[in-house]
Write a protein that holds these residues in place. Structure first.
Motif, PDB file in Angstrom:
ATOM      1  N   VAL A 217       0.828  -1.214   0.000  1.00  0.00           N
ATOM      2  CA  VAL A 217       0.000   0.000   0.000  1.00  0.00           C
ATOM      3  C   VAL A 217       0.855   1.254   0.000  1.00  0.00           C
ATOM      4  O   VAL A 217       0.563   2.222  -0.729  1.00  0.00           O
ATOM      5  CB  VAL A 217      -0.949  -0.003   1.217  1.00  0.00           C
ATOM      6  CG1 VAL A 217      -1.689   1.334   1.316  1.00  0.00           C
ATOM      7  CG2 VAL A 217      -1.957  -1.137   1.109  1.00  0.00           C
ATOM      8  N   LEU A 218       1.925   1.283   0.786  1.00  0.00           N
ATOM      9  CA  LEU A 218       2.693   2.519   0.952  1.00  0.00           C
ATOM     10  C   LEU A 218       3.870   2.651   0.001  1.00  0.00           C
ATOM     11  O   LEU A 218       4.293   3.774  -0.291  1.00  0.00           O
ATOM     12  CB  LEU A 218       3.203   2.611   2.399  1.00  0.00           C
ATOM     13  CG  LEU A 218       2.133   2.636   3.495  1.00  0.00           C
ATOM     14  CD1 LEU A 218       2.774   2.843   4.851  1.00  0.00           C
ATOM     15  CD2 LEU A 218       1.095   3.718   3.232  1.00  0.00           C
ATOM     16  N   LYS A 219       4.419   1.539  -0.484  1.00  0.00           N
ATOM     17  CA  LYS A 219       5.634   1.629  -1.299  1.00  0.00           C
ATOM     18  C   LYS A 219       5.401   1.326  -2.779  1.00  0.00           C
ATOM     19  O   LYS A 219       6.252   1.618  -3.604  1.00  0.00           O
ATOM     20  CB  LYS A 219       6.706   0.693  -0.734  1.00  0.00           C
ATOM     21  CG  LYS A 219       7.172   1.113   0.666  1.00  0.00           C
ATOM     22  CD  LYS A 219       8.419   0.368   1.108  1.00  0.00           C
ATOM     23  CE  LYS A 219       8.920   0.885   2.446  1.00  0.00           C
ATOM     24  NZ  LYS A 219      10.196   0.252   2.849  1.00  0.00           N
ATOM     25  N   LYS A 220       4.276   0.700  -3.099  1.00  0.00           N
ATOM     26  CA  LYS A 220       3.948   0.456  -4.505  1.00  0.00           C
ATOM     27  C   LYS A 220       3.093   1.605  -5.036  1.00  0.00           C
ATOM     28  O   LYS A 220       2.401   2.284  -4.278  1.00  0.00           O
ATOM     29  CB  LYS A 220       3.198  -0.871  -4.651  1.00  0.00           C
ATOM     30  CG  LYS A 220       3.959  -2.087  -4.131  1.00  0.00           C
ATOM     31  CD  LYS A 220       5.163  -2.411  -4.979  1.00  0.00           C
ATOM     32  CE  LYS A 220       5.863  -3.665  -4.466  1.00  0.00           C
ATOM     33  NZ  LYS A 220       7.074  -4.002  -5.258  1.00  0.00           N
ATOM     34  N   LYS A 221       3.138   1.802  -6.328  1.00  0.00           N
ATOM     35  CA  LYS A 221       2.391   2.904  -6.935  1.00  0.00           C
ATOM     36  C   LYS A 221       1.346   2.429  -7.954  1.00  0.00           C
ATOM     37  O   LYS A 221       0.548   3.225  -8.434  1.00  0.00           O
ATOM     38  CB  LYS A 221       3.369   3.866  -7.638  1.00  0.00           C
ATOM     39  CG  LYS A 221       4.396   4.486  -6.697  1.00  0.00           C
ATOM     40  CD  LYS A 221       3.738   5.260  -5.572  1.00  0.00           C
ATOM     41  CE  LYS A 221       4.777   5.863  -4.631  1.00  0.00           C
ATOM     42  NZ  LYS A 221       4.152   6.532  -3.474  1.00  0.00           N
ATOM     43  N   GLU A 222       1.357   1.129  -8.274  1.00  0.00           N
ATOM     44  CA  GLU A 222       0.414   0.629  -9.262  1.00  0.00           C
ATOM     45  C   GLU A 222      -1.001   0.580  -8.687  1.00  0.00           C
ATOM     46  O   GLU A 222      -1.213   0.062  -7.603  1.00  0.00           O
ATOM     47  CB  GLU A 222       0.815  -0.781  -9.729  1.00  0.00           C
ATOM     48  CG  GLU A 222       2.171  -0.850 -10.421  1.00  0.00           C
ATOM     49  CD  GLU A 222       3.326  -0.971  -9.451  1.00  0.00           C
ATOM     50  OE1 GLU A 222       3.066  -1.009  -8.225  1.00  0.00           O
ATOM     51  OE2 GLU A 222       4.477  -0.986  -9.909  1.00  0.00           O
ATOM     52  N   GLY A 223      -1.974   1.112  -9.431  1.00  0.00           N
ATOM     53  CA  GLY A 223      -3.360   1.070  -9.000  1.00  0.00           C
ATOM     54  C   GLY A 223      -3.640   2.023  -7.853  1.00  0.00           C
ATOM     55  O   GLY A 223      -2.768   2.737  -7.357  1.00  0.00           O
ATOM     56  N   SER A 224      -4.894   2.024  -7.389  1.00  0.00           N
ATOM     57  CA  SER A 224      -5.302   2.876  -6.276  1.00  0.00           C
ATOM     58  C   SER A 224      -4.965   2.196  -4.951  1.00  0.00           C
ATOM     59  O   SER A 224      -4.572   1.026  -4.918  1.00  0.00           O
ATOM     60  CB  SER A 224      -6.805   3.142  -6.342  1.00  0.00           C
ATOM     61  OG  SER A 224      -7.522   1.921  -6.164  1.00  0.00           O
ATOM     62  N   VAL A 225      -5.144   2.922  -3.847  1.00  0.00           N
ATOM     63  CA  VAL A 225      -4.914   2.355  -2.520  1.00  0.00           C
ATOM     64  C   VAL A 225      -5.825   1.151  -2.290  1.00  0.00           C
ATOM     65  O   VAL A 225      -5.393   0.101  -1.800  1.00  0.00           O
ATOM     66  CB  VAL A 225      -5.144   3.424  -1.424  1.00  0.00           C
ATOM     67  CG1 VAL A 225      -5.164   2.770  -0.025  1.00  0.00           C
ATOM     68  CG2 VAL A 225      -4.055   4.478  -1.473  1.00  0.00           C
ATOM     69  N   ASN A 226      -7.107   1.311  -2.655  1.00  0.00           N
ATOM     70  CA  ASN A 226      -8.050   0.208  -2.477  1.00  0.00           C
ATOM     71  C   ASN A 226      -7.652  -1.026  -3.280  1.00  0.00           C
ATOM     72  O   ASN A 226      -7.759  -2.156  -2.804  1.00  0.00           O
ATOM     73  CB  ASN A 226      -9.458   0.643  -2.875  1.00  0.00           C
ATOM     74  CG  ASN A 226     -10.101   1.561  -1.855  1.00  0.00           C
ATOM     75  OD1 ASN A 226      -9.523   1.814  -0.813  1.00  0.00           O
ATOM     76  ND2 ASN A 226     -11.285   2.048  -2.160  1.00  0.00           N
ATOM     77  N   VAL A 293      -5.284  10.297   5.126  1.00  0.00           N
ATOM     78  CA  VAL A 293      -4.785  11.513   5.799  1.00  0.00           C
ATOM     79  C   VAL A 293      -3.583  12.083   5.064  1.00  0.00           C
ATOM     80  O   VAL A 293      -3.457  13.305   4.862  1.00  0.00           O
ATOM     81  CB  VAL A 293      -4.424  11.186   7.265  1.00  0.00           C
ATOM     82  CG1 VAL A 293      -3.707  12.370   7.909  1.00  0.00           C
ATOM     83  CG2 VAL A 293      -5.675  10.849   8.060  1.00  0.00           C
ATOM     84  N   LYS A 294      -2.677  11.205   4.620  1.00  0.00           N
ATOM     85  CA  LYS A 294      -1.471  11.638   3.932  1.00  0.00           C
ATOM     86  C   LYS A 294      -1.698  11.852   2.428  1.00  0.00           C
ATOM     87  O   LYS A 294      -0.764  12.208   1.699  1.00  0.00           O
ATOM     88  CB  LYS A 294      -0.364  10.593   4.123  1.00  0.00           C
ATOM     89  CG  LYS A 294       0.108  10.448   5.559  1.00  0.00           C
ATOM     90  CD  LYS A 294       0.784  11.710   6.059  1.00  0.00           C
ATOM     91  CE  LYS A 294       1.334  11.536   7.458  1.00  0.00           C
ATOM     92  NZ  LYS A 294       2.021  12.762   7.949  1.00  0.00           N
ATOM     93  N   ARG A 295      -2.941  11.625   1.997  1.00  0.00           N
ATOM     94  CA  ARG A 295      -3.325  11.782   0.584  1.00  0.00           C
ATOM     95  C   ARG A 295      -2.457  10.932  -0.336  1.00  0.00           C
ATOM     96  O   ARG A 295      -1.994  11.377  -1.397  1.00  0.00           O
ATOM     97  CB  ARG A 295      -3.261  13.255   0.165  1.00  0.00           C
ATOM     98  CG  ARG A 295      -4.203  14.127   0.989  1.00  0.00           C
ATOM     99  CD  ARG A 295      -4.242  15.565   0.441  1.00  0.00           C
ATOM    100  NE  ARG A 295      -5.095  16.406   1.264  1.00  0.00           N
ATOM    101  CZ  ARG A 295      -6.414  16.435   1.224  1.00  0.00           C
ATOM    102  NH1 ARG A 295      -7.058  15.663   0.361  1.00  0.00           N
ATOM    103  NH2 ARG A 295      -7.104  17.246   2.003  1.00  0.00           N
ATOM    104  N   ILE A 296      -2.205   9.711   0.103  1.00  0.00           N
ATOM    105  CA  ILE A 296      -1.465   8.750  -0.718  1.00  0.00           C
ATOM    106  C   ILE A 296      -2.424   8.148  -1.734  1.00  0.00           C
ATOM    107  O   ILE A 296      -3.497   7.684  -1.392  1.00  0.00           O
ATOM    108  CB  ILE A 296      -0.843   7.648   0.162  1.00  0.00           C
ATOM    109  CG1 ILE A 296       0.168   8.264   1.130  1.00  0.00           C
ATOM    110  CG2 ILE A 296      -0.183   6.573  -0.701  1.00  0.00           C
ATOM    111  CD1 ILE A 296       0.714   7.277   2.148  1.00  0.00           C
TER     112      ILE A 296
END
Length: 297
Positions: A217-226, A293-296
């Motif tokens: 969730v925090l270190k990958k960027k592929e796709g949305s958080v969900n 909160v961090k808008r990730i």
């Protein structure tokens, strides 16, 4: 482009993920309350067998009237615990395990008197540990668990270097241990040294899915958080069910296992069920909250 089904799932999760924190938190609070009550009644957080408290364990490999034996031994010695091991498929008696703080010779003579059989190496096994030795071993095991938990926490903080995600992982592992101990106590299981070691193993089992979730969730960027949470869930739940598929059949089906092995398998099974709750409700919700909160993205 998101499908209608995926859009509804996203809306549902975004709306209710904070509420999903409540069941595991309530479960943890109930576990704390039960353990506090248990401690006030028993002076410890667990039931200890003779390998930890000191005493004698005699395993009988022949059939006998369990009820009569238990009643007679409790009248004589008081603190006697008897467990029967049977083949789950046939119901055939395999062994009878007797725990007591009595001296080996005294317990042996009484069993021989009640059953009318002389105990030999062929039909029984006798183990004895002194109370000071058992207590010292118990303290060393608890110390090992505490040190392992502290070292695990240091590694987690070094890996993520952010407070909330690190605490979420550590909290989930801690909750797994607490809930598992409460369930074991509720079932009335007397823990052996192997049972304590199982909790040490559970720390490792607990953090692997939490690290998987947090890293994706925090270190990958592929796709949305969900999408990253859902992808982690699919991988993590497969890992957990694989672990359960290994330990549950060994506990319920495989015969002839030492009682210590069966205790390890049972504790790991309970812990893995607890881990599913604490990882995918508690930790996933906290990480989702943190990301919002961090808008990730």
């Amino acid at each position: 482009m998101e499908s209608t089904t995926e859009h509804h799932k996203k809306q549902w999760y975004d709306k209710y993920y904070k509420i999903m924190l409540l069941p595991p938190v309530i479960l943890l609070i109930l576990s704390f309350i039960y353990l506090a009550s248990f401690y006030s009644k028993n002076g410890d957080f667990i039931f200890k067998d003779s390998s930890l408290s000191g005493g004698t364990t005699i395993t009988l490999n022949f059939d006998t009237n369990v009820q009569n034996l238990e009643t007679a031994l409790k009248q004589k010695f008081g603190d006697v615990s008897i467990r029967t091991i049977t083949d789950i498929s046939s119901g055939k008696h395999i062994a009878l395990i007797i725990d007591s703080s009595a001296q080996p010779e005294d317990l042996k003579k009484e069993i021989e008197s009640i059953t009318g059989k002389k105990l030999t190496q062929d039909n029984s096994n006798i183990e004895f540990s002194g109370s000071s030795l058992g207590e010292n071993f118990y303290k060393q095991l608890i110390t090992a668990i505490i040190i392992s938990f502290i070292l695990m926490s240091i590694v987690i903080f070094a890996l993520f270097r952010t407070f909330v995600p690190s605490v979420a992982v550590i909290f989930a592992a801690f909750a797994d241990i607490v809930v598992s101990i409460a369930v074991v106590d509720f079932l009335g299981i007397k823990l052996s040294s192997a049972g304590i070691a199982a909790f040490l193993m559970l720390i490792g089992y607990s953090v692997d899915t939490d690290i998987l979730l947090t890293t994706r969730v925090l270190k990958k960027k592929e796709g949305s958080v969900n999408q990253r949470i859902y992808g982690s869930f699919k991988t993590g739940i497969f890992m957990t069910f694989t672990g359960l598929a290994a330990v549950l059949p060994a506990f319920f089906i495989v015969t002839g296992l030492p009682d210590s092995f069966r205790q390890i398998f049972l504790i790991l099974s309970i812990g893995l069920f607890a881990d599913m709750i604490n990882t995918w409700l508690t930790n996933a919700s906290l990480i989702k909250w943190y990301a919002d909160v961090k808008r990730i993205k």
